[in-house]
Design a protein around this motif. Structure first.
Motif, short mmCIF file in Angstrom:
data_model
loop_
_atom_site.label_atom_id
_atom_site.label_comp_id
_atom_site.label_asym_id
_atom_site.label_seq_id
_atom_site.Cartn_x
_atom_site.Cartn_y
_atom_site.Cartn_z
N SER A 69 -21.83 -16.32 59.70
CA SER A 69 -22.01 -16.28 61.15
C SER A 69 -21.58 -17.59 61.85
N LEU A 70 -21.50 -18.68 61.10
CA LEU A 70 -20.95 -19.91 61.67
C LEU A 70 -19.53 -20.03 61.13
N GLU A 71 -18.58 -20.09 62.06
CA GLU A 71 -17.18 -19.84 61.71
C GLU A 71 -16.63 -20.65 60.53
N ARG A 72 -16.96 -21.93 60.50
CA ARG A 72 -16.27 -22.78 59.54
C ARG A 72 -16.50 -22.35 58.10
N TRP A 73 -17.69 -21.83 57.77
CA TRP A 73 -17.99 -21.55 56.37
C TRP A 73 -17.14 -20.44 55.81
N ASN A 74 -16.61 -19.58 56.67
CA ASN A 74 -15.65 -18.57 56.22
C ASN A 74 -14.37 -19.26 55.73
N TYR A 145 -21.85 -29.59 48.50
CA TYR A 145 -20.65 -29.46 49.32
C TYR A 145 -20.99 -29.58 50.80
N ASP A 146 -20.40 -30.53 51.44
CA ASP A 146 -20.49 -30.80 52.89
C ASP A 146 -21.88 -31.26 53.34
N ARG A 147 -22.93 -30.54 52.90
CA ARG A 147 -24.30 -30.90 53.29
C ARG A 147 -25.01 -31.45 52.05
N LEU A 148 -25.68 -32.57 52.20
CA LEU A 148 -26.37 -33.17 51.05
C LEU A 148 -27.62 -32.35 50.72
N ALA A 198 -32.85 -28.78 59.29
CA ALA A 198 -32.83 -28.53 57.84
C ALA A 198 -31.52 -29.00 57.20
N ASP A 199 -30.55 -29.32 58.04
CA ASP A 199 -29.23 -29.74 57.55
C ASP A 199 -29.18 -31.27 57.59
N ASN A 200 -29.06 -31.88 56.41
CA ASN A 200 -29.04 -33.33 56.31
C ASN A 200 -27.96 -33.97 57.19
N ASN A 201 -26.87 -33.26 57.41
CA ASN A 201 -25.78 -33.80 58.24
C ASN A 201 -26.21 -34.02 59.68
N ALA A 202 -27.12 -33.18 60.15
CA ALA A 202 -27.40 -33.14 61.60
C ALA A 202 -27.88 -34.49 62.13
N PHE A 204 -27.19 -37.41 60.81
CA PHE A 204 -26.06 -38.34 60.74
C PHE A 204 -25.18 -38.19 61.98
N PHE A 205 -24.89 -36.94 62.36
CA PHE A 205 -24.06 -36.71 63.55
C PHE A 205 -24.75 -37.30 64.78
N PHE A 206 -26.03 -36.95 64.94
CA PHE A 206 -26.75 -37.40 66.13
C PHE A 206 -26.83 -38.92 66.17
N GLN A 238 -30.77 -23.84 63.03
CA GLN A 238 -29.66 -23.07 62.45
C GLN A 238 -28.34 -23.21 63.23
N TRP A 239 -28.24 -24.22 64.03
CA TRP A 239 -27.02 -24.48 64.80
C TRP A 239 -26.67 -23.27 65.67
N ASP A 240 -27.69 -22.57 66.12
CA ASP A 240 -27.48 -21.27 66.74
C ASP A 240 -27.02 -21.39 68.20
N SER A 268 -23.33 -31.86 69.12
CA SER A 268 -22.94 -32.28 67.77
C SER A 268 -21.84 -31.43 67.17
N ASN A 269 -21.80 -30.14 67.53
CA ASN A 269 -20.75 -29.29 66.92
C ASN A 269 -20.34 -28.18 67.88
N ASP A 270 -19.41 -27.35 67.41
CA ASP A 270 -18.84 -26.33 68.29
C ASP A 270 -19.79 -25.16 68.54
N TYR A 315 -12.33 -32.59 64.52
CA TYR A 315 -11.82 -31.66 63.52
C TYR A 315 -11.97 -32.23 62.11
N LYS A 316 -12.44 -31.39 61.22
CA LYS A 316 -12.54 -31.78 59.81
C LYS A 316 -11.70 -30.78 59.01
N ALA A 317 -10.67 -31.26 58.36
CA ALA A 317 -9.76 -30.37 57.64
C ALA A 317 -10.45 -29.87 56.38
C1 BGC Z 1 -21.21 -29.04 59.13
C2 BGC Z 1 -20.56 -28.88 60.48
C3 BGC Z 1 -20.98 -27.56 61.10
C4 BGC Z 1 -22.49 -27.30 61.00
C5 BGC Z 1 -22.86 -25.89 61.39
C6 BGC Z 1 -22.70 -28.87 59.27
O1 BGC Z 1 -23.33 -29.09 58.07
O2 BGC Z 1 -20.89 -30.31 58.59
O3 BGC Z 1 -19.18 -28.95 60.34
O4 BGC Z 1 -20.63 -27.53 62.44
O5 BGC Z 1 -22.94 -27.53 59.70
O6 BGC Z 1 -22.14 -24.96 60.66
#
Ligand code: BGC
Length: 403
Positions: A69-74, A145-148, A198-202, A204-206, A238-240, A268-270, A315-317
């Protein structure tokens, strides 16, 4: 210890010829994302495939993604699957609908299936200790992967982007665009929207964004009318998108209905930026263009950037993140203990830092391979996203992801 390896010093011979072309400044490459990923990995993947095939026969890589449901993970799921398959591995990919219990079950299934390597993007970084203990007991190496993933000694490595830098880029973009250093007595109103606690990245971004902007907040050049300046206050479960929209409608209703001008929505994100943009469209009375930040390059957000409703995205490739994960995964499957040398040995055509300081998961610092994010605006969408082959420009005038 940090080691940085750049293309210019890493590549030799035939590879340098093909990759130098790929990195040329002309911006006229017409390669597709798939062919670019192939190009980027061709040498390391081929070398590794033959070694791995000889050493291991038919091994399986379990790839656990959080949600469709969150685009990037596809995109992540497809790129990872493609990379590992191309290198001669079988894959099992799970998506867990953003449900923590489901992800635990999916991981239990992958462990029961005796996969040889796990690549896990966690929904809740704190909730996987037990199931990953099972992976450890079964001697399955785990890449976070991506999230610690926190509170477990079952993960050996972390592959991600420099998450703090993502926030810094958003903050710096605001500083530069509003020319805050020369603002004089002028003040600007800003509101923050962050990600899932719940996402360790969140965090860091903030923190990256907030720390960058804090001197201007302290000086009074930037004002937060809602007063919401703590991560817990601005987080979005949930980044909803809908959750971000409702919260922002409330913020607009409580603080801006008297005609107060909103200048910046630092998102923080799209997925959260999308909700905030919807709230601005429906509930903001002002007529100025609000500077809206984001991250990921989701399809709808890129359309909004073209239409002037969102200002930038980081953007993160993820195609490159998959390449780094492949080469790390192959090394682990071969029983190696990779370090900074993996970067030079692999000859990646993208920047990557080996970091053994920044990511402590509660059980110790996890060695990390961190890729570099890029600012994308209307002005460089073509160069950064289309010319690089990650997106195609549709007849409708909007970029569409290739994968
Ligand atoms: C990712 C972001 C993404 C977010 C929601 C984070 O863990 O690093 O790229 O926007 O999750 O999917």
């Amino acid at each position: 210890m940090k080691a940085k390896q750049l293309l210019s010093i890493a590549l030799v011979g035939a590879m340098s010829a093909s990759l130098a072309a790929c990195g040329s400044a002309s911006g006229s490459s017409t390669s597709t994302a798939a062919s670019k990923a192939e190009e980027a990995t061709s040498a390391p993947a081929e070398a590794a495939t033959s070694t791995a095939a000889a050493a291991t026969g038919d091994q399986t890589v379990g790839i656990a993604m959080p949600t469709k449901s969150l685009e990037r993970w596809n995109r992540d799921g497809s790129y990872l699957e493609e990379q590992f398959k191309k290198a001669g591995y079988k894959t099992e990919v799970t998506y867990s609908d953003n449900k923590i219990d489901q992800q635990v079950k999916d991981l239990e299934g992958l462990v029961a299936d005796k996969v040889d390597l796990l690549v896990v993007a966690a929904i809740d970084g704190e909730a996987l200790s037990e199931v990953l203990q099972g992976a450890k007991d079964a001697n399955i190496p785990v890449i976070s992967y991506d999230r610690l993933i926190r509170n477990t000694d079952a993960i050996s490595y972390y592959v991600s982007f420099d998450n703090y830098k993502v926030g810094q880029l958003q903050g710096q973009y605001v500083i530069d665009t509003l020319d805050l250093d020369n603002a004089g007595d002028k003040t600007y109103n800003i509101e923050f929207t962050a990600g899932d606690p719940a996402d360790n990245n969140a965090t860091f971004f903030f923190n990256g964004a907030f720390d960058t902007l804090k001197p201007y907040i302290d000086k009074g050049t930037l004002v937060i009318p809602s007063g919401q300046n703590q991560f817990e206050q601005v987080a979005t479960k949930q980044w909803d998108t809908a959750t971000a929209m409702t919260r922002f409608q409330n913020i607009l209703g409580s603080n801006y209905s008297d005609g107060t001008q909103l200048d910046v929505a630092l998102c923080s994100n799209d997925s959260t930026a999308l909700g905030v943009t919807q709230a601005i469209e429906s509930d903001y009375a002002g007529t100025n263009d609000v500077l809206v930040t984001g991250q990921d390059g989701d399809e709808q957000n890129l359309a909004n950037i073209i239409d002037g409703k969102q200002t930038m995205t980081v953007y993160k490739a993820v195609a490159n993140e998959a390449v780094a994960t492949l080469d790390l995964g192959i090394a682990l499957l071969n029983g190696e203990t990779p370090d900074d040398k993996l970067i030079s040995d692999s000859g990646w055509d993208f920047d990557c830092t080996y970091d053994t300081e920044s990511y402590d998961n509660g059980m110790g610092v996890i060695p990390s391979y961190l890729l570099t994010p890029t600012v994308v605006t209307k002005d460089n969408i073509q160069k950064e996203l289309v010319d690089t082959g990650y997106y195609t420009m549709g007849d409708d005038g909007y970029p569409h992801p290739v994968q």
